[in-house]
Structure formats: structure tokens, C-alpha cells
Write an enzyme that holds these catalytic residues in place. Sequence first.
Site, PDB file in Angstrom:
ATOM      1  N   ASN A 137       0.864  -1.183   0.000  1.00 65.89           N
ATOM      2  CA  ASN A 137       0.000   0.000   0.000  1.00 65.89           C
ATOM      3  C   ASN A 137       0.894   1.226   0.000  1.00 65.89           C
ATOM      4  OD1 ASN A 137      -2.062  -1.790   0.396  1.00 65.89           O
ATOM      5  ND2 ASN A 137      -2.909  -0.730   2.165  1.00 65.89           N
ATOM      6  N   LYS A 169      13.419 -16.023  -7.990  1.00 69.77           N
ATOM      7  CA  LYS A 169      12.894 -14.963  -8.859  1.00 69.77           C
ATOM      8  C   LYS A 169      12.111 -15.568 -10.024  1.00 69.77           C
ATOM      9  CE  LYS A 169      14.206 -11.010 -11.586  1.00 69.77           C
ATOM     10  NZ  LYS A 169      15.262 -10.354 -12.335  1.00 69.77           N
ATOM     11  N   PRO A 212      -4.698 -11.355   7.670  1.00 65.56           N
ATOM     12  CA  PRO A 212      -5.483 -11.174   8.897  1.00 65.56           C
ATOM     13  C   PRO A 212      -5.774  -9.689   9.095  1.00 65.56           C
ATOM     14  CG  PRO A 212      -3.182 -11.639   9.422  1.00 65.56           C
ATOM     15  CD  PRO A 212      -3.340 -11.837   7.947  1.00 65.56           C
ATOM     16  N   PHE A 265      -7.731   3.537  11.750  1.00 67.17           N
ATOM     17  CA  PHE A 265      -7.686   4.581  10.724  1.00 67.17           C
ATOM     18  C   PHE A 265      -8.495   4.110   9.528  1.00 67.17           C
ATOM     19  CE2 PHE A 265      -4.707   8.125  11.441  1.00 67.17           C
ATOM     20  CZ  PHE A 265      -4.413   7.852  12.757  1.00 67.17           C
ATOM     21  N   LYS A 325     -15.323  -3.236  12.328  1.00 69.23           N
ATOM     22  CA  LYS A 325     -14.056  -3.687  12.922  1.00 69.23           C
ATOM     23  C   LYS A 325     -14.118  -3.751  14.441  1.00 69.23           C
ATOM     24  CE  LYS A 325     -11.173  -2.706   9.029  1.00 69.23           C
ATOM     25  NZ  LYS A 325      -9.809  -2.969   8.610  1.00 69.23           N
TER      26      LYS A 325
END
Length: 399
Positions: A208, A286, A303, A323, A341
Site C-alpha cells: 500500500n 525470482k 489477517p 484509521f 471492525k
Amino acid sequence: MLSGKRILLIIGGGIAAYKSLELIRRLRDLGAVVTPVMTPSAEQFVTPLSVAALAGETVHRELFDLTSEAEMGHIQLSRVADLVLVAPATADLMAKMVQGLAGDLASTLLLATDTPVMIVPAMNVRMWQHPATQRNLAQLLADGVQVVGPDEGAMACGEFGPGRFAEVPDVVDAVRSALTGGPLAGRRVLVTSGPTHEPIDPVRYIANRSSGAQGTAIAEALRALGADVVFVTGPAEVARPEGVEVIEVVTATQMRAAVLGALPVDAGVFAAAVADWRVASASDSKIKKQNGQLPVLEFAENPDILAEVSRLPEGRPGLVVGFAAETDDVVAHATAKRVRKGCDWIVANDVSPATGIMGGSENAVVLISENGSEAWPRMGKREVARRLALRIAAALGAG
Ligand code: CTP
């Protein structure tokens, strides 16, 4: 809050010396007695008259000043204080402290003192990053000196990077904590931060976008209020916070293990941008190109650390803060996310590219709790962190 506390403020010679004037005001507002000392080069940036007027005290300037020596020797000057605060601390002063030099009043006081010392470094980014300064910083930390900042950003010299004088409210918080223990003294708080990297093979990963700036600022703000902070971070771009326990992880699975291992805590702040998926069977070697045949990646769900900690049957932190990075319908999505959550608060922000928040230095957040939502004005990430830390302290009954 600081009434009766005596602070010996040593003002070093740098452009940030003018910020010491604001610092003196804020410390005096809290009731502290500030005794100022100026180096000769500090006087090139601010005048002793301004400093004396704001401090309401004589400015000490000379090592060999017979009047002062008769009234109060420099040894005594350094001992009667509850805290010696060096702000701004120049590269030169830091080096003198490390070497134990005592050729002028400021360095002599620093060598003669048995009082806790806090420094607020401020200098050009190259000077800060120079190996000599970094060596000196490491030695000062090892010697038990408390270091506040420096901040990162545009500098008076026109360059950009770490080296700015820390925000004055952050310095004041650190001083409060040093002198009173701070509202979060004795509380243990966990902060997750940064991205996670999920390997595809040994050289490639998915991740991310996250610089780790907001999580790092939160850890520092909690620390400044006196908390014991456990900081679990993925591979973030920004420097790790000082004075906290840092646990470095790479993947979401590792982050989960580190978080569960850090419990119990009084509060958990989950600022990390955890990758929702990992590659189901990452390759040990690779992956090579194969005559135009494209690899197909299969994903497995990671998770959800925040949801798991929020629903722990035993050992759930007293306060769990998540957040939510959203690009549309921020409040509606984040409100639903809080319930889904099971956390107490969600700090929601709009990360659409147009806002410039991702990777930027500012943030505009909405704090969502069971009592509804509260939009905060756009402000620096450090200010967001400070406000959030104060709210956490209040929620823990420590504000
Ligand atoms: N989080 C976590 N573990 C995960 C994913 C997210 O702990 N595997 C935490 C983040 O640290 C953050 C919060 O959950 O505090 C929200 O993350 P976000 O990515 O916005 O939520 P998602 O679960 O991805 O929800 P959605 O896909 O609906 O946006």
C-alpha cells in the site's frame, strides 16, 4: 502545570533562535521560571534584550562575569534548574557536549550540570545528516540526553529535509513530560505504522502507499505525553521515532504477530496501511519471464489486525483507535468501518490524489466514535498527532 519548575534555557546560534522566544512565552504561561543563557552566536540572531524581556530574567552571556560569579556562580546556575533545555541546539553545541568541552558559558554549564538535559536540534539538513552529527546524536542519546525533533520540511536556508526546529507545542509537551512525568506516564500504548510489503518473489512485492509519517508523528506525540510506546512499523520511508520501542516488520502476518506479542497495552493506535492481501504462494526464487506467458498471481486474505485486537475476548486494550483511508463518502464509509471492525474510534481521512494528503505533510481528518463524527480542520500531521494524543490521554482518564 509547571509552576515552581526552573528551566535553564541555553539558546544556540542558529536561525531557529527566534523560536526560542515563543518557547519562553509558552513555558512561562505554564508557570515555569526560565533562566536564559545565550551563546555569542545566538546574539547574532536574537537580541539579549528580547530574550530578557520575555523571560523576565537576566540573560547570562559570559563565562567570566564577575557580577554573576559573585551572585551565582556558573556551576550553581546549572544545578538549581530542574531541566537544562538547549533550544536551538546547533551542530556545534552538540559536538561540544559530546566532547565535554567547556570553553564558553553554554558548554561549561552543560558539563557542570547534574540536571536532566533536553536538546532541540535545528540546523541545515546536510549538517544534520552529516555522519559527524549523527555520531554525536547517538552519543548524546546514549548519555541520556533527551532529544526533541528535528522536524522535516522546508528550511530557512531554502533546502528541504530534516533539521527544522520542532514545533513549539511539541517541545512544551516534552518539557512537561520531563518535569511532571506527563499525563500518559506509566501508560503503555501500541502504534502500528507504515505499509506492509507482501512478497511475490525475493525481488518483487505488493504494497500500500504509505510514508509512515502520520503513525510516526503519533508515536512521538504519545511519547511526548509520557507514554511508553511500542511502535510496530512496516518498511516506512520516514525516520523511526526516538525514545520508543521500535519493532520492524515487513509483512502483515509479521505485523500481526508483533502486535499480539506487544499486548497488553492501555491503548492501541492502528495507523498502518496493511496490505489486505498477500500472494498465496510467494516464490522462493525470482520468477523469470517466459516467452510472453504472463504470470498469474493468486491472493490470500491477510489477517485484519485491527478487527482481531478489537474483538479479543481477553486483553483487549482499553481504547482501540483505527484509521480509515477513503476516497469517497469518507464519513459514511468510516462510520460503517468502525462498527464492522469493532474499534472505539476511527480517524478517517480522504486520500483521493487531489487532496495531496498521501505522502504530504498535512492531513484533514474526521474523528468518529460512538458519539458521532467530528471534522478537524486541515493541519500538519504533527498537529493531528498531538491532538489525537491529548484525546487519548483524556479518554484514558489521564488528560
Ligand atoms: N487494518 C489492519 N489489518 C488489516 C487491514 C487493515 O489492522 N489487514 C487496519 C488499518 O491499520 C486501519 C484500519 O484497519 O486502522 C482500516 O484499514 P482500511 O484498509 O481502510 O480498511 P479495510 O479493511 O481495507 O476496508 P475497505 O477494504 O472496506 O476499505
